[in-house]
Design a protein around this motif. Structure first.
Motif, PDB file in Angstrom:
ATOM      1  N   ARG A 164       0.487  -1.163  -0.067  1.00  0.00           N
ATOM      2  CA  ARG A 164       0.229  -0.190   0.178  1.00  0.00           C
ATOM      3  C   ARG A 164       0.544   1.169   0.447  1.00  0.00           C
ATOM      4  N   CYS A 165       1.759   1.197  -0.389  1.00  0.00           N
ATOM      5  CA  CYS A 165       3.237   2.378  -0.549  1.00  0.00           C
ATOM      6  C   CYS A 165       2.345   3.355  -1.511  1.00  0.00           C
ATOM      7  N   GLY A 166       1.346   2.924  -2.735  1.00  0.00           N
ATOM      8  CA  GLY A 166       0.833   4.153  -3.140  1.00  0.00           C
ATOM      9  C   GLY A 166       1.573   4.168  -4.449  1.00  0.00           C
ATOM     10  N   THR A 167       3.225   3.749  -4.857  1.00  0.00           N
ATOM     11  CA  THR A 167       4.390   4.234  -5.999  1.00  0.00           C
ATOM     12  C   THR A 167       3.251   3.930  -7.387  1.00  0.00           C
ATOM     13  N   GLN A 181       0.700   5.590  -8.246  1.00  0.00           N
ATOM     14  CA  GLN A 181      -0.032   6.475  -8.522  1.00  0.00           C
ATOM     15  C   GLN A 181       0.633   6.855  -9.537  1.00  0.00           C
ATOM     16  N   SER A 182       1.415   6.908  -8.744  1.00  0.00           N
ATOM     17  CA  SER A 182       2.927   7.959 -10.214  1.00  0.00           C
ATOM     18  C   SER A 182       3.057   7.571 -11.526  1.00  0.00           C
ATOM     19  N   TYR A 206      -5.058   6.823 -13.397  1.00  0.00           N
ATOM     20  CA  TYR A 206      -5.211   7.569 -12.152  1.00  0.00           C
ATOM     21  C   TYR A 206      -5.142   8.720 -13.040  1.00  0.00           C
ATOM     22  N   THR A 217      -8.031  10.686 -13.688  1.00  0.00           N
ATOM     23  CA  THR A 217      -8.992  10.377 -12.515  1.00  0.00           C
ATOM     24  C   THR A 217      -8.881  10.160 -11.230  1.00  0.00           C
ATOM     25  N   GLY A 218      -7.760  10.865 -11.061  1.00  0.00           N
ATOM     26  CA  GLY A 218      -7.056  10.976  -9.759  1.00  0.00           C
ATOM     27  C   GLY A 218      -7.982  10.140  -8.425  1.00  0.00           C
ATOM     28  N   ARG A 219      -8.673   8.603  -8.989  1.00  0.00           N
ATOM     29  CA  ARG A 219      -9.802   8.041  -8.216  1.00  0.00           C
ATOM     30  C   ARG A 219      -8.551   6.845  -7.635  1.00  0.00           C
ATOM     31  N   GLU A 220      -8.268   6.593  -6.558  1.00  0.00           N
ATOM     32  CA  GLU A 220      -7.841   5.210  -5.616  1.00  0.00           C
ATOM     33  C   GLU A 220      -8.288   4.027  -6.401  1.00  0.00           C
ATOM     34  N   ALA A 221      -9.592   4.381  -6.829  1.00  0.00           N
ATOM     35  CA  ALA A 221      -9.838   2.498  -7.355  1.00  0.00           C
ATOM     36  C   ALA A 221      -9.799   2.196  -9.168  1.00  0.00           C
ATOM     37  N   ARG A 248      -3.230  -0.374  -6.251  1.00  0.00           N
ATOM     38  CA  ARG A 248      -3.264  -0.364  -5.164  1.00  0.00           C
ATOM     39  C   ARG A 248      -4.727  -0.350  -4.709  1.00  0.00           C
ATOM     40  N   GLY A 249      -4.950   0.588  -5.212  1.00  0.00           N
ATOM     41  CA  GLY A 249      -7.005   0.468  -5.187  1.00  0.00           C
ATOM     42  C   GLY A 249      -7.738  -0.768  -5.377  1.00  0.00           C
ATOM     43  N   CYS A 253       6.974  -0.912  -9.208  1.00  0.00           N
ATOM     44  CA  CYS A 253       6.639  -1.509  -8.106  1.00  0.00           C
ATOM     45  C   CYS A 253       7.408  -1.895  -6.878  1.00  0.00           C
TER      46      CYS A 253
END
Lengths: 431, 459
Positions: A23-26, A28-29, A34, A37-41, A45-46, A82
């Motif tokens: 869940r580090c969220g890397t 997203q970059s 994403y 949309t900027g949406r986590e799902a 990770r989402g 990842c």
């Protein structure tokens, strides 16, 4: 399967893989979806959290989770970046299969995969009829790019600008081949794939021309099926397996040193997915798939790394500016970036110019663009702007699906930038 | 949450920016901390700062717990929402409003990504030094709310050293202004100082003014190999005592060295007990001189090998090994617990000894790397949270790590924040009066307790 317990059991089998996401969220970059949309799902990770939530009964809506898991281009950017090495594509392909097993396949996909793609002969005839009558439903959009758009508003086509289905598909121009090894001492099997066969036969012809020029024997069996990825990425493993079986029957006995495709997605599917997702096969089938995978190569890589084709003869004027789009399935799945550039440079007129973010996804993602055209278009717009900003006259990429998406984006912007495959640039220089 | 209230939120942010499905809400139930997810009732994503303020006001009017979330990379549960509460996303507020080269400052919205900001600043020939590990995705708002650190802390400080001002919404959605664009400013209470590290409990950031500095003109990196942790620590102390402040001074223990080597095959000495990765920066002449001094100090204190990077490629190789540390460790086991208990740098040998003992006592795999120069170590516990028996041992080990760190005069967290993961230890580090004072402060500013309740100081 419509039993919730069975769904949970199958998702539970993914648990060892799901748990590796820290869940580090890397992701997203790098995720193109994403990024829009900027949406986590929408990011890996989402989606992994959602699959875990479903498996552990923290949430109870498989349809909602399926909807999110399908909003993915399968471009593999997240997996490549990842930190903890989560096998994201593997998880998503399996999850889609599991969820389709529970939810069932939507009727349109059922018709396409089970009715058409698993029957290569029928698929070919339907597409030939389509090519004959497509003028009734579409009108020309860009003469330079050779695109059309829908005459009437239609659900699937929307306002796309798409290259017409070829009047004559590759299998009608060259039904089959079995030529002996020539000067190179090599013989390859050629797998054109659906897109090259039906939309871009000229790319297939370019490949054959180059192979003949270099004295490479060609094995091109008739009746090839789709590589299977459209069905598999939609969770229809049953149709996928049937398509793979059709192809094993065509290729497994053939005499050849390499299996060549000019489609990044087909190459990835045959080389990586065919052997990887054969867990329920018998030994004989697994051996056949391993053998085919070991021989499979992208055409650019084959020309540069195996045939060692180098530009000989006179230096050219280098007055045709060409920019290369790195297809996700070449760059991220196979690590191929230098070879398409080298093949384009075999044309003595070609001067390469790099666009910004050449490795960013074009937004196609196979059937992603059919189901999420608005998103595909927003992702593609960035690519289009970078291509235009490069000032290149030509954009080239080793993936016909990318070619289709980029053509759509450029045509709608009204530019005259040519879209082609690197092998076309080289083949043009051969007599 | 009732439909009327959802409509009120939609009226502020637009229906397309309201997420209410189970799947959407669940994807904001967690962050990067190893903690249980908690479902919010609603997620909203305002596209303007004005809308953000109205969301805060509406949440307060209805007594709804509000959790502000940037990229959700928090390692202490600071962005895990409250059940039935609202998550407000800042990632649509991602404009760099100003980069001022004459006055060396920048103004940003809270959702600007750290690495993108640093790159934009660099493109203008300036430097924003804080570089938290999550910088590729973390937001500036999150960095300020957590007082994020990074590898350059020793010489350049952490986020708080770069915050010149914060404008924030109070619970009524009114803008409170604090700080200035000037180097000096003593007008009013130091409210922006209060906001730094407040983890979303006191106000919601509207925009942030950050200090910029000129970049160093040159750098030199070197790697020193030690057979024991003590000599490595002595070398760290001796470098500082020689009045040299390296930009980075990083440490890796034997477990980490071996894991990185297995993963990256970078040619690291797997039998070494400690590696120091050091970079000095500044004027070329000074850099050359300091690098020589650092090398001499390391040799004198028993470094058995020193590798000085000759060019940019070699420098990159030195840092690749450090960057690979977390990735490599994370692949060993399913669950990675990254702690950041911090001690005065002279206590690093004692801390390392204690960590070794704790690993043995609780039968756990612990790899330790981190910022030796500032005493901020990252003991990283490799485990599987599904194994309940082992997980109990992990929790006990963490308790003991904190006890040891505090016993050595250190702190619970150097840069990851307290959140909910460490709030129960806060009184141990501070005092009962500190907690009560902080709670009274919060109560005065946030009477209904809507702002990220339960974080840092409990309730």
């Amino acid at each position: 399967m419509s039993d919730m317990r069975e769904l949970l059991k199958l998702l539970g089998e993914l648990d060892d893989q799901l748990v590796t996401c820290m869940r580090c969220g890397t992701c997203q970059s790098v995720c193109p979806v994403y990024g829009q949309t900027g949406r986590e799902a929408d990011v890996a990770r989402g989606k992994i959290a959602l699959l875990e939530g479903l498996a552990y009964k923290m949430i109870h809506d498989p349809a909602g989770v399926q909807d999110k898991v399908n909003r993915c281009l399968l471009c593999g950017a997240c997996e490549a970046s990842c930190p903890s090495g989560v096998k994201v594509l593997d998880i998503f392909l399996k999850a889609r299969t599991i969820l389709v097993g529970y939810m069932g396949l939507p009727p349109a996909k059922k018709l396409i995969f089970r009715g058409m793609l698993t029957h290569p002969g029928l698929f070919n005839s339907l597409m030939e009829w389509g090519a004959r009558f497509q003028g009734l439903f579409t009108r020309p959009a860009s003469e330079a790019l050779g695109t059309s758009c829908a005459r009437f508003a239609t659900g699937v086509l929307g306002d796309r600008h798409f290259p017409a289905l070829a009047k004559k598909p590759l299998h009608a121009i060259v039904p089959s081949l079995d030529t002996p090894r020539g000067a190179s001492g090599l013989k390859v099997a050629f797998f054109p794939g659906c897109m090259i066969d039906k939309v871009y036969p000229n790319v297939g012809q370019a490949v054959l021309k180059i192979l003949a020029h270099h004295g490479v024997g060609v094995f091109l069996p008739s009746g090839q099926a789709c590589c299977g990825i459209p069905a598999f990425s939609s969770g229809d493993k049953r149709s996928y397996d049937r398509m793979v079986d059709e192809n094993i029957a065509r290729f497994a006995g053939g005499d050849f040193d390499y299996l060549i495709t000019a489609c990044a997605t087909c190459t990835t599917t045959i080389k990586k997915f065919w052997p990887e997702y054969a867990e329920q096969s018998d030994q004989k089938r697994r051996d056949a798939l391993d053998a085919l995978a070991a021989k499979t190569m992208d055409v650019n890589a084959f020309l540069v790394d195996v045939l060692k084709v180098r530009q000989d003869g006179e230096a050219g004027p280098r007055d045709l500016t060409v920019t290369v789009h790195d297809s996700c399935h070449l760059r991220m799945s196979l690590g191929i970036t230098a070879q398409p550039r080298a093949v384009a440079r075999l044309n003595p007129n070609v001067e390469l110019v790099e666009m910004k973010d050449a490795g960013a996804c074009c937004g196609c993602g196979g059937s992603f663009t059919l189901l999420h055209y608005d998103l595909a278009e927003r992702i593609g717009a960035k690519k289009r702007d970078n291509i235009i900003a490069s000032g290149a006259q030509v954009v080239t990429t080793g993936c016909p699906a990318c070619m289709l998406q980029i053509t759509d984006m450029l045509s709608k912007a009204g530019t005259r930038t040519r879209v082609c495959h690197p092998v076309e640039l080289y083949a043009e220089t051969l007599d | 949450m009732n439909e009327a209230l959802k409509k009120d939120f939609a009226a502020i942010v637009g229906q397309e920016n309201v997420m209410e499905s189970e799947a959407d809400r669940f994807s904001y139930a967690y962050d990067a901390a190893v903690l249980e997810p908690v479902m919010p009732a609603l997620v909203v994503r305002p596209e303007s700062r004005e809308a953000l303020g109205r969301v805060v006001k509406l949440a307060n009017e209805n007594g709804l717990p509000l959790c502000v979330r940037g990229s959700g990379t928090n390692l202490s549960g600071g962005t895990i929402p409250r059940e039935g509460g609202v998550v407000v996303l800042t990632n649509a507020l991602n404009n760099i409003l100003e980069i001022n080269e004459a006055d060396l400052y920048a103004v940003v919205e809270p959702g600007v990504i750290t690495a993108k900001f640093a790159a934009a600043v660099a493109a203008r020939g300036l430097f924003y030094p804080p570089d938290p590990g999550s910088q590729a995705v973390s937001t500036m708002g999150g960095n300020v709310a957590e007082n994020a650190g990074g590898l350059r802390g020793l010489k350049y400080g952490v986020t708080k050293d770069y915050v010149m001002g914060v404008d924030f919404f109070d619970v009524d959605g009114e803008i409170v202004k604090s700080g200035s664009r000037t180097v000096k400013c003593v007008s009013g209470l130091n409210l922006h100082g209060l906001m730094v590290g407040s983890e979303g409990t006191l106000g919601v950031f509207e925009k942030i003014t950050l200090k910029l500095v000129p970049p160093p003109r040159s750098q030199k990196a070197l790697m020193a190999i030690f057979d024991n942790v003590n000599s490595a620590s002595e070398a760290v102390a001796a470098i500082i005592a020689a009045k040299i402040v390296p930009a980075t001074l990083e440490f890796m223990d034997n477990f980490t060295i071996r894991t990185v080597e297995d993963f990256a095959h970078a040619g690291l000495p797997v039998d070494a007990n400690a590696l120091l990765l050091i970079e000095v920066d500044g004027h070329a002449g000074q850099v050359a001189e300091e690098a020589e001094q650092v090398e001499a100090i390391c040799r004198k204190l028993g470094a058995r090998g020193i590798h000085v990077a000759k060019d940019a490629a070699e420098r990159n190789k030195v840092w690749e090994a450090r960057r690979a540390a977390l990735s490599a460790l994370a692949r060993v086991c399913p669950t990675t617990v990254l702690e950041d208990a911090t001690v005065p740098r002279s206590k690093i040998p004692a801390m390392m000894q204690a960590l070794g003992d704790i690993a043995v006592k609780y039968r756990l795999k612990i790899g330790t790397f981190g910022h030796a120069g500032d005493g901020n170590l990252h003991p990283t516990i490799l485990t599987d949270r599904r194994n309940k028996e082992e997980w109990k041992r992990v929790e006990d080990a963490i308790d003991e790590i904190f006890d040891v760190a505090l016993g050595l005069g250190g702190t619970l967290s150097g840069e990851h924040g307290i959140g909910i993961a460490k709030s129960k230890y806060m009184e141990k580090e501070t005092s009962r009066a500190t907690i009560l004072f902080s709670r009274r402060l919060k109560k005065a500013l946030d009477p209904k307790g809507i702002l990220n309740p339960g974080k840092i100081i409990g309730e």
